[in-house]
Design an enzyme around this catalytic site. Sequence first.
Site, PDB file in Angstrom:
ATOM      1  CG  ASP A  29     -39.818 -11.757  -3.244  1.00 35.14           C
ATOM      2  OD1 ASP A  29     -39.139 -11.931  -4.264  1.00 35.14           O
ATOM      3  OD2 ASP A  29     -39.439 -11.047  -2.281  1.00 35.14           O
ATOM      4  CB  THR A  93     -30.215  -9.589  -5.302  1.00 32.77           C
ATOM      5  OG1 THR A  93     -31.515 -10.167  -5.211  1.00 32.77           O
ATOM      6  CG2 THR A  93     -30.328  -8.108  -5.631  1.00 32.77           C
ATOM      7  CG  HIS A  98     -35.025 -15.667  -9.015  1.00 32.24           C
ATOM      8  ND1 HIS A  98     -33.647 -15.610  -8.993  1.00 32.24           N
ATOM      9  CD2 HIS A  98     -35.460 -14.403  -8.809  1.00 32.24           C
ATOM     10  CE1 HIS A  98     -33.275 -14.350  -8.760  1.00 32.24           C
ATOM     11  NE2 HIS A  98     -34.354 -13.602  -8.650  1.00 32.24           N
TER      12      HIS A  98
HETATM   13  P1  5GP Z   1     -33.651 -10.709  -7.766  1.00 36.67           P
HETATM   14  O1  5GP Z   1     -33.399  -9.342  -7.180  1.00 36.67           O
HETATM   15  O2  5GP Z   1     -32.404 -11.559  -7.744  1.00 36.67           O
HETATM   16  O3  5GP Z   1     -34.346 -10.719  -9.082  1.00 36.67           O
HETATM   17  O4  5GP Z   1     -34.705 -11.377  -6.797  1.00 36.67           O
HETATM   18  C1  5GP Z   1     -34.376 -12.000  -5.601  1.00 36.67           C
HETATM   19  C2  5GP Z   1     -35.658 -12.041  -4.803  1.00 36.67           C
HETATM   20  O5  5GP Z   1     -35.502 -12.988  -3.778  1.00 36.67           O
HETATM   21  C3  5GP Z   1     -36.005 -10.697  -4.130  1.00 36.67           C
HETATM   22  O6  5GP Z   1     -37.282 -10.269  -4.579  1.00 36.67           O
HETATM   23  C4  5GP Z   1     -35.996 -11.029  -2.645  1.00 36.67           C
HETATM   24  O7  5GP Z   1     -37.013 -10.373  -1.934  1.00 36.67           O
HETATM   25  C5  5GP Z   1     -36.177 -12.539  -2.642  1.00 36.67           C
HETATM   26  N1  5GP Z   1     -35.544 -13.221  -1.515  1.00 36.67           N
HETATM   27  C6  5GP Z   1     -34.251 -13.066  -1.108  1.00 36.67           C
HETATM   28  N2  5GP Z   1     -34.005 -13.875  -0.060  1.00 36.67           N
HETATM   29  C7  5GP Z   1     -35.167 -14.540   0.200  1.00 36.67           C
HETATM   30  C8  5GP Z   1     -35.544 -15.521   1.176  1.00 36.67           C
HETATM   31  O8  5GP Z   1     -34.755 -15.950   2.027  1.00 36.67           O
HETATM   32  N3  5GP Z   1     -36.819 -15.965   1.129  1.00 36.67           N
HETATM   33  C9  5GP Z   1     -37.725 -15.524   0.195  1.00 36.67           C
HETATM   34  N4  5GP Z   1     -38.957 -16.031   0.268  1.00 36.67           N
HETATM   35  N5  5GP Z   1     -37.395 -14.618  -0.733  1.00 36.67           N
HETATM   36  C10 5GP Z   1     -36.143 -14.125  -0.731  1.00 36.67           C
END
Ligand code: 5GP
Length: 112
Positions: A29, A93, A98
């Site tokens: 992440d 987000t 995932h």
């Molecule tokens: P959510 O909030 O949808 O559960 O998690 C999305 C995750 O994706 C977040 O923890 C964020 O830091 C990670 N993330 C968003 N964009 C990128 C990216 O371009 N590369 C990586 N490695 N992680 C990302």
Amino acid sequence: MDCIFCKILKGEIPSKKVYEDEFVYAFYDINPMAPVHMIVIPKVHIESANAIDATNSMNIAKVFEAIPVIARELGLEDGYRVITNIGENGGQTVKHIHFHILGGTKLAGKLV
Ligand code: 5GP
Ligand code: ZN
């Protein structure tokens, strides 16, 4: 389709890979919330756990087959947490399903 994780899968956005097989990809992440914070995704685009059905659930099974392999590789034998956020109220987000793997410490913030 404007999906960040599909772009990562295509190599259009760089990522730090920790695991890959025919169905699954895992990477660090970008904004770690624990000493070890990985994201595990299926290679097919599924919006969230709310879109899992009989036609695509095999991909999710493959994710969960990969998780213990990844956890062993990362030395998480003392335990870890797997989280998937779903939709607006769930705090999702990125709209490509995932699974966050969080570990490397005794995790705080236990919700359930
Ligand atoms: P959510 O909030 O949808 O559960 O998690 C999305 C995750 O994706 C977040 O923890 C964020 O830091 C990670 N993330 C968003 N964009 C990128 C990216 O371009 N590369 C990586 N490695 N992680 C990302
Ligand atoms: Zn996607």
